[in-house]
Design a protein around this motif. Structure first.
Motif, short mmCIF file in Angstrom:
data_model
loop_
_atom_site.label_atom_id
_atom_site.label_comp_id
_atom_site.label_asym_id
_atom_site.label_seq_id
_atom_site.Cartn_x
_atom_site.Cartn_y
_atom_site.Cartn_z
N GLY A 123 0.74 -1.29 0.03
CA GLY A 123 0.01 0.02 -0.15
C GLY A 123 0.78 1.31 -0.09
N ALA A 124 1.44 1.55 -1.00
CA ALA A 124 2.35 2.71 -1.23
C ALA A 124 1.28 3.75 -1.84
N PRO A 125 1.54 5.24 -1.65
CA PRO A 125 0.56 6.02 -2.09
C PRO A 125 0.22 5.85 -3.54
N ASN A 161 0.09 -3.25 7.05
CA ASN A 161 1.24 -3.16 7.86
C ASN A 161 1.57 -1.51 7.81
N ARG A 162 0.63 -0.77 7.35
CA ARG A 162 0.75 0.84 7.78
C ARG A 162 0.28 1.19 9.16
N LEU A 163 1.03 2.12 9.47
CA LEU A 163 0.55 2.73 10.73
C LEU A 163 -1.07 3.75 10.75
N HIS A 164 -0.85 4.47 9.64
CA HIS A 164 -1.83 5.12 9.42
C HIS A 164 -2.78 4.85 8.24
N LYS A 165 -3.98 4.40 8.44
CA LYS A 165 -4.67 3.70 7.32
C LYS A 165 -6.22 4.22 7.18
N ALA A 166 -6.45 4.85 8.40
CA ALA A 166 -7.84 5.09 8.40
C ALA A 166 -8.29 6.12 7.36
N HIS A 167 -7.47 7.00 6.96
CA HIS A 167 -7.62 8.04 5.93
C HIS A 167 -7.92 7.32 4.52
N VAL A 168 -7.29 6.29 4.57
CA VAL A 168 -7.56 5.41 3.12
C VAL A 168 -8.73 4.96 2.97
N ILE A 169 -9.44 4.39 4.14
CA ILE A 169 -10.71 4.11 3.95
C ILE A 169 -11.89 5.04 3.93
N ARG A 228 1.00 10.32 0.92
CA ARG A 228 2.14 10.30 0.58
C ARG A 228 2.91 10.89 1.99
N HIS A 229 2.19 11.96 2.56
CA HIS A 229 2.71 12.48 3.85
C HIS A 229 2.78 11.35 4.94
N TYR A 230 1.68 10.80 5.07
CA TYR A 230 1.61 9.64 6.16
C TYR A 230 2.61 8.69 5.91
N TYR A 231 3.06 8.27 4.59
CA TYR A 231 3.85 7.26 4.13
C TYR A 231 5.41 7.80 4.55
N ARG A 232 5.63 8.95 4.13
CA ARG A 232 7.01 9.23 4.70
C ARG A 232 7.05 9.41 6.03
N LYS A 233 6.12 9.96 6.78
CA LYS A 233 6.07 9.79 8.26
C LYS A 233 6.25 8.71 8.74
N GLU A 234 5.74 7.56 8.38
CA GLU A 234 5.96 6.29 9.02
C GLU A 234 7.23 5.92 8.88
N GLY A 235 7.89 6.21 7.77
CA GLY A 235 9.54 5.74 7.58
C GLY A 235 9.60 4.14 7.51
N VAL A 236 10.30 3.52 8.23
CA VAL A 236 10.37 2.08 8.19
C VAL A 236 9.18 1.12 8.56
N LEU A 237 8.42 0.75 7.64
CA LEU A 237 7.39 0.16 8.13
C LEU A 237 7.37 -1.04 8.75
N PRO A 238 6.41 -1.70 9.67
CA PRO A 238 6.44 -2.91 10.42
C PRO A 238 6.41 -3.99 9.25
N GLY A 441 -9.68 -4.85 11.96
CA GLY A 441 -8.81 -4.13 12.80
C GLY A 441 -8.36 -2.60 12.50
N VAL A 442 -8.98 -2.00 11.72
CA VAL A 442 -8.71 -0.84 11.28
C VAL A 442 -9.71 0.11 12.13
N ARG A 443 -8.98 1.12 12.95
CA ARG A 443 -9.54 2.01 13.67
C ARG A 443 -10.19 3.12 13.06
N MET A 444 -11.46 3.12 12.80
CA MET A 444 -12.12 4.05 12.03
C MET A 444 -12.71 5.34 12.77
#
Length: 471
Positions: A123-125, A161-169, A228-238, A441-444
């Motif tokens: 899930g890249a931008p 594996n993204r830390l920020h994903k609610a905005h995607v939904i 893209r902002h969130y993706y860069r902020k997350e850095g190394v993904l889990p 498990g997405v926190r909406m």
């Protein structure tokens, strides 16, 4: 069976008990007090607040809460206006609106749930934006519900594996579950009702394509920037919990044929004109609609039986999201009865100020006012009957609305479809997507949290659209 002679033999025992029920489907909402809208407001506030303030209670008892608000309307209504009228309204809402609505959603939910997009997308931008763009195109051809149910699971899996994903939904709901369905009658129920009323099948794509491209294009651009902002902020993904596979593909691909069958049945019910009508306790059910619903049930059963358990397991397919939508919308469809009736009463009704606001001083319709009136009400009411209310307020003549008043019909159509994204309950797929995301498990965002997103992102776009297209 005789033409225009509805068979009533099966209904006879019921009609003997309630002899006036058969003619009780219509009533004048102009005489109602606005207080009859309290149960509808109550169920909306329950969805908004209880899920936030008492999540455990809401999770276990939302069906009971929905039923309680429905009874809060039906029991006083039956006491004051009589059981025949209340029964007629109940049957009409059930048979003419709720059952076809739920059957179509269930068929799309089941068929789309039987298609598993194999492979681990990352899930890249750029990929997320591409999925949303594909969903926007598919929504006008297989419906916002079909496109949402097909793509939401692989989108969630791609971002697991993204830390920020609610905005995607959230943006998925904006684009795929709503705005993308604005170009054909297959896309969204309001447009299909317009098609049934005589609006040409290709009229919407000819008249609101620029508006759709504007809204969807800007939403995709905004999403890419935010993601893209969130993706860069997350850095190394889990570590990605979904294992990589050699190639992307489809399991349960036979369901694509069944999905085509769903589309064909919906189209058939719109094009097929039959004089055969069945009377179900005062509500007329046409043969085309009956054939469509029986066919959709058959497709859902075939899909569920045909799809292998492994595909359902890979999709984490479960009935919970469908059950939530069915129970909540049962209450919404019942409590909305007096609200729609009061709107239908026009300028003489309790909501006459709303109806009057869409007409200019010279008596001509105001497209901008129609866009916002239809849109704001579609955000909280069912957008299909809201569309019909303003379709009729604008004259109800499809020939005139498609030509002389084309800008007004475009405004009504765009308002009903676009602004269904303003709340979770504005359009049925919104709530289904939310439920599926939460089950994964997405926190909406909460009800009001989601509205904060829509007010910040959508409302400014709608203001711009007003000045560009509906002045």
């Amino acid at each position: 069976m005789q033409k225009k002679t509805p068979p009533k033999a099966a209904a006879l025992p019921f009609l003997l008990l309630f002899p006036a029920l058969a003619s009780a489907a219509e009533f004048d909402g102009g005489s109602l007090s606005p207080l009859w809208g309290v149960p509808f407001a109550g169920i909306l506030l329950s969805i908004a607040l209880l899920s936030l303030l008492a999540p455990a209670f809401w999770h276990h008892h939302y069906g009971k809460v929905s039923a309680a608000w429905a009874l809060a309307f039906l029991v006083p209504f039956a006491t004051i206006f009589g059981l025949p009228l209340a029964g007629g309204q109940f049957v009409h809402a059930l048979v003419a609106e709720y059952i076809p609505f739920i059957i179509l959603l269930t068929a799309l939910f089941t068929v789309a749930g039987g298609i598993h997009i194999r492979g681990n997308l990352h899930g890249a931008p750029g990929l997320n934006t591409a999925i949303l763009a594909i969903g926007a195109v598919l929504a006008s051809f297989m419906g916002t519900t079909g496109a949402s149910m097909l793509l939401i699971r692989p989108l969630i899996r791609a971002n697991d594996n993204r830390l920020h994903k609610a905005h995607v939904i959230v943006f998925f709901i904006f684009i795929v579950s709503n705005a993308g369905g604005s170009l054909t009658p297959l896309g969204d129920p309001p447009l299909f009702l317009g098609f049934l009323k005589g609006v040409g099948f290709f009229w919407t794509v000819q008249h609101i394509l620029p508006e759709t491209l504007f809204i969807v294009g800007l939403l995709l651009a905004l999403f890419y920037a935010i993601d893209r902002h969130y993706y860069r902020k997350e850095g190394v993904l889990p570590v990605d919990p979904t294992p990589d596979t050699p190639r992307i593909g489809f399991d349960g691909a036979a369901n694509f044929w069944l999905l085509g069958g769903v589309v064909a049945l919906v189209l058939l019910s719109g094009f097929w004109k039959s004089p055969v009508v069945f009377d179900v306790f005062g509500t007329e059910v046409g043969l085309p609609g009956l054939v469509r619903d029986i066919g959709l049930i058959a497709i859902a059963v075939v899909s569920y039986k045909l799809t292998s358990p492994k595909v359902h397991a890979d999709n984490q397919f479960e009935w919970g999201p469908m059950a939530e939508v069915a129970k909540l919308f049962a209450g919404i469809f019942l409590t909305i009865i007096p609200v729609i009736a009061m709107l239908k009463a026009g300028t003489q009704g309790p909501f006459g100020a709303i109806v009057s606001a869409v007409t200019r001083a010279d008596g001509q319709p105001d497209p901008a006012a129609y866009f916002w009136a239809t849109g704001v009400l579609s955000s909280f009411l069912d957008n299909a009957p809201t569309y019909l209310v303003f379709f009729n307020t604008a004259g109800g003549d499809p020939a005139a609305l498609m030509t002389t008043y084309a800008s007004t019909l475009a405004a009504i159509s765009a308002g009903a479809v676009f602004m269904g994204a303003n709340t979770y309950i504005g359009n049925a797929p919104n709530l289904m997507v939310k439920a599926i995301a939460e089950s994964r498990g997405v926190r909406m965002p909460s009800f009001f949290g989601y509205m904060a997103w829509s007010c910040a992102i959508l409302v400014p776009l709608f203001v711009l659209s007003t000045f560009l297209f509906f002045r």
